[in-house]
Design an enzyme around this catalytic site. Structure first.
Site, PDB file in Angstrom:
ATOM      1  CE  LYS A 113       3.076 -26.621 -29.708  1.00 15.43           C
ATOM      2  NZ  LYS A 113       1.616 -26.459 -29.908  1.00 15.43           N
ATOM      3  CG  ASP A 151      -2.263 -31.541 -31.837  1.00 12.65           C
ATOM      4  OD1 ASP A 151      -0.989 -31.652 -31.153  1.00 12.65           O
ATOM      5  OD2 ASP A 151      -2.642 -30.384 -32.268  1.00 12.65           O
ATOM      6  CD  GLN A 197      -1.147 -23.800 -29.890  1.00 13.52           C
ATOM      7  OE1 GLN A 197      -0.017 -24.512 -30.451  1.00 13.52           O
ATOM      8  NE2 GLN A 197      -1.245 -24.269 -28.651  1.00 13.52           N
TER       9      GLN A 197
END
Ligand code: NAD
Length: 293
Positions: free
Chosen positions: A53, A120, A97
């Site tokens: 990422k 997200d 994460q």
């Protein structure tokens, strides 16, 4: 049947090209999109995801911060960092994460993220905006990537019956909402571990999305001839012929299913590459919303 093998790498490249132009324009007006990626613990797969990422940000000219915190980081310390990132004007997107270590309450962490930086799409405000079809919300990256693949391949969804196998908040449920929404206009059924006669139900699907995490669950007897199949699954199976001793497969038994479908995503190289591309897209969107561009 001539089956289209949907090329996720190619579509992801086009998305990134489009974003690159938008980032250039934002920078000209003095705004650089910024993403903070937070990793707690030593999980090797998570570390790989976080690094890819950050690399994607660097290649695209997105400002990034990588926070690698030790396993013993407390909930309060993590929330404190999120508050700091919420207040940092250089940061438009915050990603923690998953999965965090067991002593961290993941839902409490999600709630601490400013919904405007929740790239997200896990915060309840963004879940509500998805259901309400409010375009200012953030949608989880993987189902967003699936929709982008359908659109890039010109696959019609209106009036089609879509069956989504899996009801997680990360893939299954948001995927179903996107498909049933007014942009896609599909008729949607969500299947899960307790669904009766899964193969029979799936045989009624014009579009079948598998998001389960069971290698080879979807076999030829699940498929209506001509269906479109999106395989979200990422599963490791032992393979002594591979240098690492395993290979990655999806939830779909590709060899038996592919000849029956009109289009199918391979694993790897299908849905997977789209997830990071859509994370970059959500970060650019967060920046645009923040600066009113
Ligand atoms: P999850 O474990 O949260 O959810 C799995 C779902 O599958 C559950 O809703 C469960 O009810 C359903 N299920 C389990 N067994 C079933 C069965 N036998 N029949 C029907 N349904 C069954 O998983 P998730 O986070 O949604 O991820 C699903 C898969 O997608 C995993 O393989 C994951 O690695 C993969 N994934 C891929 C990406 C990507 O970028 N491509 C992103 C996220 C997840």
């Amino acid at each position: 049947m001539d089956t289209i093998i949907i090329d996720g790498k190619q579509t992801a490249r086009s998305v990134l090209q489009r974003l690159s132009a938008q980032i250039g324009q934002l920078k000209q007006s003095g705004h650089t999109p910024g993403l903070a990626v937070v990793l707690v613990g030593e999980d090797p797969a998570s570390r790989v995801y976080v690094n890819s990422k950050v690399k994607a940000c660097e290649e695209l000219g997105i400002y990034s911060q990588k926070w690698a915190l030790p396993t013993e980081t407390t909930q309060e310390e993590l929330v404190q960092l999120i508050r700091q990132l919420n207040a940092d004007d250089r940061i438009h997107g915050i990603l923690v994460q998953s999965p965090p270590p067991k002593h961290i309450d993941e839902q409490a962490v999600v709630l601490a993220i400013d919904p405007r930086k929740d790239v997200d799409g896990f915060h309840p405000i963004n879940v509500a905006k998805l259901v309400l079809e409010d375009p200012t919300g953030f949608v989880p990256c993987t189902p967003l990537g699936c929709m982008e693949l359908l659109s890039a391949c010109g696959i019609p969804t209106q009036g089609k019956h879509a069956v989504v196998i899996g009801r997680s908040m990360i893939v299954g449920k948001p995927m179903a909402h996107l498909l049933v929404g007014k942009r896609a206009n599909a008729t949607v059924t969500i299947a899960h571990s307790r669904t009766a006669d899964l193969p029979g139900l799936c045989r009624t699907a014009d579009i079948l999305v598998a998001a389960v995490g069971r290698p080879g669950l979807v076999t030829a007897d699940f498929i209506k001839p001509g269906a479109v199949v999106l395989d979200v699954g990422i599963n490791r199976v032992e393979d002594a012929t591979r240098p690492r001793g395993y290979r990655i497969v999806g939830d779909v038994d590709f060899a038996s299913v592919q000849p029956l479908c009109s289009a199918i995503t391979p694993v790897p190289g299908g849905v997977g590459p789209m997830t990071i591309a859509m994370l970059m897209s959500n970060t650019v969107k967060a920046c645009k919303l923040a600066c009113g561009a």
